[in-house]
Write a protein that holds these residues in place. Structure first.
Motif, PDB file in Angstrom:
ATOM      1  N   MET A   1       0.843  -1.199   0.000  1.00  0.00           N
ATOM      2  CA  MET A   1       0.000   0.000   0.000  1.00  0.00           C
ATOM      3  C   MET A   1       0.877   1.248   0.000  1.00  0.00           C
ATOM      4  O   MET A   1       1.945   1.253   0.585  1.00  0.00           O
ATOM      5  N   SER A   2       0.399   2.293  -0.692  1.00  0.00           N
ATOM      6  CA  SER A   2       1.188   3.526  -0.710  1.00  0.00           C
ATOM      7  C   SER A   2       1.011   4.279   0.605  1.00  0.00           C
ATOM      8  O   SER A   2       0.009   4.121   1.309  1.00  0.00           O
ATOM      9  N   ILE A   3       1.996   5.103   0.900  1.00  0.00           N
ATOM     10  CA  ILE A   3       1.933   5.942   2.103  1.00  0.00           C
ATOM     11  C   ILE A   3       0.689   6.833   2.027  1.00  0.00           C
ATOM     12  O   ILE A   3      -0.032   7.011   3.002  1.00  0.00           O
ATOM     13  N   TYR A   6      -2.458   4.895   2.828  1.00  0.00           N
ATOM     14  CA  TYR A   6      -2.474   4.583   4.259  1.00  0.00           C
ATOM     15  C   TYR A   6      -2.944   5.801   5.074  1.00  0.00           C
ATOM     16  O   TYR A   6      -3.844   5.711   5.901  1.00  0.00           O
ATOM     17  N   ASP A  66      -5.023  -1.379  -7.509  1.00  0.00           N
ATOM     18  CA  ASP A  66      -5.100   0.034  -7.879  1.00  0.00           C
ATOM     19  C   ASP A  66      -6.554   0.326  -8.259  1.00  0.00           C
ATOM     20  O   ASP A  66      -7.078  -0.315  -9.163  1.00  0.00           O
ATOM     21  N   PRO A  67      -7.196   1.306  -7.604  1.00  0.00           N
ATOM     22  CA  PRO A  67      -8.600   1.605  -7.936  1.00  0.00           C
ATOM     23  C   PRO A  67      -8.759   2.096  -9.373  1.00  0.00           C
ATOM     24  O   PRO A  67      -9.864   2.084  -9.916  1.00  0.00           O
ATOM     25  N   GLU A  92     -10.672  12.463  -5.201  1.00  0.00           N
ATOM     26  CA  GLU A  92      -9.268  12.210  -5.545  1.00  0.00           C
ATOM     27  C   GLU A  92      -9.064  10.715  -5.742  1.00  0.00           C
ATOM     28  O   GLU A  92      -9.472   9.906  -4.896  1.00  0.00           O
ATOM     29  N   ILE A  93      -8.438  10.337  -6.856  1.00  0.00           N
ATOM     30  CA  ILE A  93      -8.092   8.933  -7.098  1.00  0.00           C
ATOM     31  C   ILE A  93      -6.663   8.730  -6.606  1.00  0.00           C
ATOM     32  O   ILE A  93      -5.751   9.421  -7.056  1.00  0.00           O
ATOM     33  N   ILE A  94      -6.464   7.809  -5.697  1.00  0.00           N
ATOM     34  CA  ILE A  94      -5.120   7.537  -5.177  1.00  0.00           C
ATOM     35  C   ILE A  94      -4.616   6.256  -5.834  1.00  0.00           C
ATOM     36  O   ILE A  94      -5.181   5.189  -5.630  1.00  0.00           O
ATOM     37  N   PRO A  95      -3.560   6.369  -6.662  1.00  0.00           N
ATOM     38  CA  PRO A  95      -3.118   5.171  -7.397  1.00  0.00           C
ATOM     39  C   PRO A  95      -2.510   4.142  -6.459  1.00  0.00           C
ATOM     40  O   PRO A  95      -2.075   4.480  -5.360  1.00  0.00           O
ATOM     41  N   GLY A  96      -2.492   2.911  -6.899  1.00  0.00           N
ATOM     42  CA  GLY A  96      -1.944   1.846  -6.069  1.00  0.00           C
ATOM     43  C   GLY A  96      -1.143   0.869  -6.908  1.00  0.00           C
ATOM     44  O   GLY A  96      -0.800   1.140  -8.052  1.00  0.00           O
ATOM     45  N   ILE A  97      -0.869  -0.266  -6.301  1.00  0.00           N
ATOM     46  CA  ILE A  97      -0.060  -1.291  -6.968  1.00  0.00           C
ATOM     47  C   ILE A  97      -1.002  -2.382  -7.436  1.00  0.00           C
ATOM     48  O   ILE A  97      -1.557  -3.140  -6.640  1.00  0.00           O
ATOM     49  N   THR A  98      -1.219  -2.421  -8.748  1.00  0.00           N
ATOM     50  CA  THR A  98      -2.158  -3.392  -9.304  1.00  0.00           C
ATOM     51  C   THR A  98      -1.503  -4.780  -9.375  1.00  0.00           C
ATOM     52  O   THR A  98      -0.286  -4.921  -9.233  1.00  0.00           O
ATOM     53  N   LYS A 182       1.548 -10.611  -3.390  1.00  0.00           N
ATOM     54  CA  LYS A 182       1.957  -9.684  -2.316  1.00  0.00           C
ATOM     55  C   LYS A 182       0.910  -9.537  -1.217  1.00  0.00           C
ATOM     56  O   LYS A 182       0.783  -8.467  -0.618  1.00  0.00           O
TER      57      LYS A 182
END
Lengths: 229, 229
Positions: A1-3, A6, A66-67, A92-98, A182
């Motif tokens: 998860m990105s900072i 979180y 990733d949303p 706001e769209i918060i990118p993630g790790i798909t 992961k």
């Protein structure tokens, strides 16, 4: 998860999401208002989130990965536009790790070159469209990441995908299979295009098919970027 | 940045990377040994990192975005295999948020459906191969993300990409242009396939071309997933 993700979950008043994903962030959800529901209720959940935001309360809609990749970002924005409220609320769209990124990291380095991501789920997309994309991805020699390869009801599509790729690629093309990428209980297998269906594949799995330069070695799957070493 | 990447950079003794990327994590690098060098020295840097690891010191090689997407993961693993040391050192690839994900989040939700990622850099890939992939991505109606669209010496390739997509797609197909995606000084533009070359595009930019259902509204670029709303 990105900072960023979180911190956002720490800060918001309400968290909305599919139950399985809420469970993955149980620690962060403690003491907050949670709106959870099962699969196939995506639109209802996003609508509720928008209604909460219109009451000037802060709310996060969570997706796995990733949303912005086959996730909830689109439904939230489309609904807000349809309701005419996209300017009244701050989205706001918060990118993630798909899964593609997460699975690639566990396999070694299969995505060092051009790649395509295709979902085999024909719930929302005609199967004919998916078949065409598989054909073009295979002919274009893209490293190809298959999302939703199999579900309880969808078991034949992955066999058809294999058949299409075998028309254009040798049977020894490396194929990576990653389950629960992961997520702590990950399972990673490196196989080949001819053999990979012998391994278990389910809805928590992504399948990565190499390009014509991808090789496997020491249980790693690597697509050379092209540097001379 | 992911929590995992952040914690890893805090913990390692040595950080290796291209100077521009080292500068992006200046706070985390303070007081550590840093091995930095300019562009085109990628292989040398990765070799140094492996030599440090062989001395039983902890070392992180940093890439921008996701090291597993056109990043340094492949070079490190290929070199370690070539040197025969992949079992002597413990290599972990930590996935990140690549430009496609970051730029998509800033544009709205363009990657809700199948997509292809293509680098227009012909330094390491024959231009003929890139052209073929552009042809297949356009015909397959993939949302297409173009990395490295332009550099100081590479200015014609993006025009050729536009020409190829216009063979298969209408001129009003939405195109998103994102510079410095999620790096603080971001610039986001939504244009069309016919018009997007009127906007500045450089090596810090990614270009996203929509599929046949992508629409733009209120400066957003959205590809519907297909839910009925």
């Amino acid at each position: 998860m990105s900072i960023k993700a979180y911190r956002t979950l720490q800060q918001v008043e309400v968290i909305v999401g599919y139950k399985t994903y809420i469970d993955l962030v149980a620690e962060l959800v403690k003491g907050k208002e949670v709106i959870s529901s099962g699969m196939m209720k995506e639109v209802d959940r996003c609508q509720k989130a928008i209604e909460i935001a219109l009451q000037k309360r802060s709310v996060a809609v969570i997706s796995s990965g990733d949303p912005g990749i086959y996730g909830m970002a689109g439904v939230v924005l489309e609904l807000a536009l349809k309701m005419g409220v996209q300017e009244a609320i701050d989205i706001e769209i918060i990118p993630g790790i798909t899964s593609a990124n997460a699975a690639a990291a566990s396999l070694g380095a299969p995505l060092m070159h051009d790649f395509a991501v295709i979902s085999l789920s024909d719930l929302l997309t005609p199967w004919k469209t998916i078949v065409q994309r598989l054909e073009y991805a295979a002919q274009g020699d893209f490293v190809t990441v298959l999302y939703n390869p199999v579900s309880k009801k969808r078991t034949e599509q992955i066999k058809e995908a294999q058949r299409i790729f075998l028309k254009y690629k040798p049977g020894n093309t490396p194929v990576g299979i990653v389950r629960n990428a992961k997520r702590g209980n990950e399972e990673v297998t490196v196989s080949t295009l001819a053999e990979f269906l012998k391994h278990p594949i389910d809805m928590f799995t992504v399948v990565l098919i190499g390009n014509n330069r991808t090789f496997s070695s020491a249980e790693l799957m690597i697509t050379p970027r092209g540097y001379s070493l």
